[in-house]
Design an enzyme around this catalytic site. Sequence first.
Site, short mmCIF file in Angstrom:
data_model
loop_
_atom_site.label_atom_id
_atom_site.label_comp_id
_atom_site.label_asym_id
_atom_site.label_seq_id
_atom_site.Cartn_x
_atom_site.Cartn_y
_atom_site.Cartn_z
N ARG A 269 74.84 31.45 -132.98
CA ARG A 269 74.84 30.39 -131.78
C ARG A 269 74.60 29.03 -132.01
NH1 ARG A 269 76.09 29.81 -126.34
NH2 ARG A 269 74.31 28.90 -125.26
N GLU A 364 48.29 56.04 -125.11
CA GLU A 364 47.32 56.45 -126.36
C GLU A 364 46.15 55.63 -126.43
OE1 GLU A 364 47.84 59.20 -127.79
OE2 GLU A 364 49.94 59.76 -127.38
#
Length: 380
Positions: A269, A364
């Site tokens: 870019r 978790e």
Amino acid sequence: MNFSLTDDQQLIQETATNIAQSVLAPVASTVSSDRPLFLQNLKSLAELGFMGLNINSQYGGSEVGVVAFSLAVTEIAKACASTAVTVSVNNMVAEVIESVASDAQKENYIPKLCDGTYAAAGFCLTEAGAGSDPAGMRTSATRDGDEWVLNGSKLYITSAEYAGLFVVWAVTDKHAARGRGISCFLVEADTPGITIGKAEKKLGQHASSTNEVTFADCRIPAAALMGQENQGYKIAVTELTGGRIGIASLALGVGFAAIDYATDFIKERQQFGQAIAEFQGIQWMVADAYTELEAAKLLTLQAAYFKQSGLPYSKQASMAKLYAAETANRVCATAMQLLGGAGYVEDHPVERYLRDARITTIYEGTSQIQKIIISKHLFA
């Protein structure tokens, strides 16, 4: 200190990388709308031994250890976090069965979890009033002759729609002290009395189903009890500790995928007459991201090594899960910033990585719960 991988660990990592990049990555953005394809990918992973990485070979497991498991989940997560969480939970359920089940239960169920007979397994612990505090669960199991009768609901159960087997926690002694009257059961998914709720519409990890599982006068044989009666809470806490290594590994994979993509993007870019990657400020953002991910990787592999070596690893697992999950979220945000507006659109995968990473600080055990666990070890 030797940081080199063994031949088996390298083989597992390379195999995971190959299937992740050739099979999982090309469909990761669309597989959420193609359930048969998602299940076929799980079957392919089972055939390669990824559904029972730390399981003894006598039960159909790969028996390559926790470090290899961590490496594999990371590579799979780089391609598809939904697949990675399914693999992680399936391994966790297989491990809990191998750890505490009877010989008959092991011989009956573990091979089916490893070879893909069951597409996946479900870990039924969380309830509406018992998330971070599983001791507060209300689901009950009442003995009736040669059977147990289950009643109650579990929330946010990963893989519930296509799981072949559930590990279910329920109160078996309502008069016992908190956490001391809970037992653990193995329940086949086609047992009458089980209802799978609608799939939750989630921010990320769309291909992985998440559902409520309801038990209404669900009768299971007395032999479905796993481990000792009223000792199930200890089983849950122990297995959640191991599961945190899987989620830390998953977070690592998503984080690395995001920053790898962003780094390639900014090399191409152009802005202000040069590649974005040539600006020092941008280079520092990338350097910080990779440094934090490498630190998280070391924490995660340390926890895996401790578990594999039979050493206490609760603190290490919580540190790994905490740091890897928070790091993955920061890195994914950095990756989106590096892409600018392009990072916010679905033409690039970074927006998916950011969404997929967000849950790793929650399931978790939240980041806050991990800090409580770590603190208990530090101030014991």
